[in-house]
Design an enzyme around this catalytic site. Structure first.
Site, PDB file in Angstrom:
ATOM      1  N   ASP A   1      32.934   6.720 -22.492  1.00 36.74           N
ATOM      2  CA  ASP A   1      32.336   7.987 -22.930  1.00 36.74           C
ATOM      3  C   ASP A   1      33.172   9.152 -22.405  1.00 36.74           C
ATOM      4  O   ASP A   1      33.405   9.265 -21.195  1.00 36.74           O
ATOM      5  CB  ASP A   1      30.921   8.063 -22.326  1.00 36.74           C
ATOM      6  CG  ASP A   1      29.979   8.905 -23.153  1.00 36.74           C
ATOM      7  OD1 ASP A   1      30.371   9.362 -24.242  1.00 36.74           O
ATOM      8  OD2 ASP A   1      28.829   9.079 -22.701  1.00 36.74           O
TER       9      ASP A   1
ATOM     10  N   GLU B   1      20.918  10.833 -31.072  1.00 36.52           N
ATOM     11  CA  GLU B   1      20.036  10.872 -29.905  1.00 36.52           C
ATOM     12  C   GLU B   1      18.911  11.889 -30.120  1.00 36.52           C
ATOM     13  O   GLU B   1      19.170  13.051 -30.460  1.00 36.52           O
ATOM     14  CB  GLU B   1      20.850  11.232 -28.643  1.00 36.52           C
ATOM     15  CG  GLU B   1      19.990  11.263 -27.393  1.00 36.52           C
ATOM     16  CD  GLU B   1      20.782  11.185 -26.091  1.00 36.52           C
ATOM     17  OE1 GLU B   1      22.024  11.040 -26.123  1.00 36.52           O
ATOM     18  OE2 GLU B   1      20.139  11.259 -25.033  1.00 36.52           O
TER      19      GLU B   1
ATOM     20  N   ASP C   1      28.629   8.618 -19.866  1.00 38.63           N
ATOM     21  CA  ASP C   1      28.762   9.641 -18.809  1.00 38.63           C
ATOM     22  C   ASP C   1      27.399   9.874 -18.149  1.00 38.63           C
ATOM     23  O   ASP C   1      27.286  10.581 -17.151  1.00 38.63           O
ATOM     24  CB  ASP C   1      29.392  10.941 -19.331  1.00 38.63           C
ATOM     25  CG  ASP C   1      28.543  11.651 -20.369  1.00 38.63           C
ATOM     26  OD1 ASP C   1      27.551  11.060 -20.857  1.00 38.63           O
ATOM     27  OD2 ASP C   1      28.875  12.810 -20.715  1.00 38.63           O
TER      28      ASP C   1
END
Ligand code: KIV
Length: 271
Positions: free
Chosen positions: A84, A181, A44
């Site tokens: 995503d 992340e 995304d």
């Protein structure tokens, strides 16, 4: 069957480190597939990299499906394609999450979905429905308003313990991989050792089972990039100078030359 399946991707844990990328269209997907990239995420992040938004929040399901279908059309031999799930496509209820995830497979021809945050019930239901899942923990960009920006997460061992237990729960619910992340490398290492599924780090150090980079970052097509990015090419500059050379050649008459022209028309035979 393509070279990469969710099963052999997961079975690479501890044997082989995998470099994964994002891509958003057919042209780049074809190149990534030809390079045998194991997993292409239609992130995304396309909200920023392709559509010019300043966050991923405005991205819609229809935009994601359209880009995922384009990527799938470019992948014929090797790469897994993961779609995503955009903001608010799965958070409201498990049922809505299943229906939207299903669209990625039915319409986008993806091999699975990725979703941000801690939703073990949804992950379990998706896997039971036949939809492979990549989880995403740590700095999850859809939560930047809650985090107060795009900030490194799990900076203490206390927060690291929560991350480890959430990652374990998502893997136990059936996720074949978890994206980590922007977390400290020692925490990412501990998560990787604690879970049976793959970890895919992005800004999470060298000890994850796999790595992600956003395509435009790794190809050097962005104006600036985060600390964790390595540029493997400088395409931004190359593309800009190619555009400038083209405009100059059109202006000075060098292009198009005779080799770029079709044969002149035959003389008329009539009359
Ligand atoms: O949307 C995206 O590109 C991602 C990766 C950065 C992991 O979620």
């Amino acid at each position: 069957m393509k070279t990469w399946t969710t099963a052999n991707f997961k079975a690479s844990k501890g044997k082989r480190r995998l470099g994964c990328i994002t891509a958003y269209d057919c042209t780049f997907a074809r190149l990534a597939d030809a390079a045998n990239v194991p997993l292409i995420l239609v992130g995304d992040s396309l909200g920023m990299t392709m559509l010019g938004y300043d966050s991923t929040l405005p991205v819609t399901m229809d935009q994601m499906i359209s880009h995922t279908a384009a990527v799938s059309r470019g992948v014929t031999r090797n790469s897994l394609v993961i779609g995503d799930m955009p903001f608010l496509s799965y958070q409201a209820s498990v049922e809505e999450g299943v229906r939207n995830a299903g669209r990625f497979l039915k319409e986008g021809r993806a091999d699975g979905v990725k979703l941000e945050g801690f939703y073990p019930e949804l992950v379990e239901k998706l896997v039971r429905t036949g939809i492979p899942v990549v989880g995403h923990l740590g700095m999850t960009p859809q939560y930047f308003n809650v985090f107060g920006g795009f900030k490194v997460q799990a900076k203490t061992w206390e927060a690291g313990e929560t991350l480890i237990s959430q990652a374990k729960a998502l893997c136990e619910a059936g996720a074949f991989a978890i994206t980590l992340e922007c977390v400290p490398p020692d925490i990412a290492k501990a998560v990787t050792e604690a879970v049976s599924c793959m970890t895919i780090g992005i800004g999470a150090g060298p000890d994850c089972d796999a790595q992600f980079l956003v395509m435009q970052d790794l190809l050097g097509m962005t104006e600036s990039s985060p600390k964790f990015v390595k540029r493997f090419a400088n395409l931004g500059e190359e593309i800009q100078s190619a555009f400038a050379a083209y405009v100059a050649e059109v202006a000075d008459g060098t292009f198009p030359a005779s080799e770029h022209c079709y044969k002149p028309a035959a003389p008329s035979t009539a009359g």
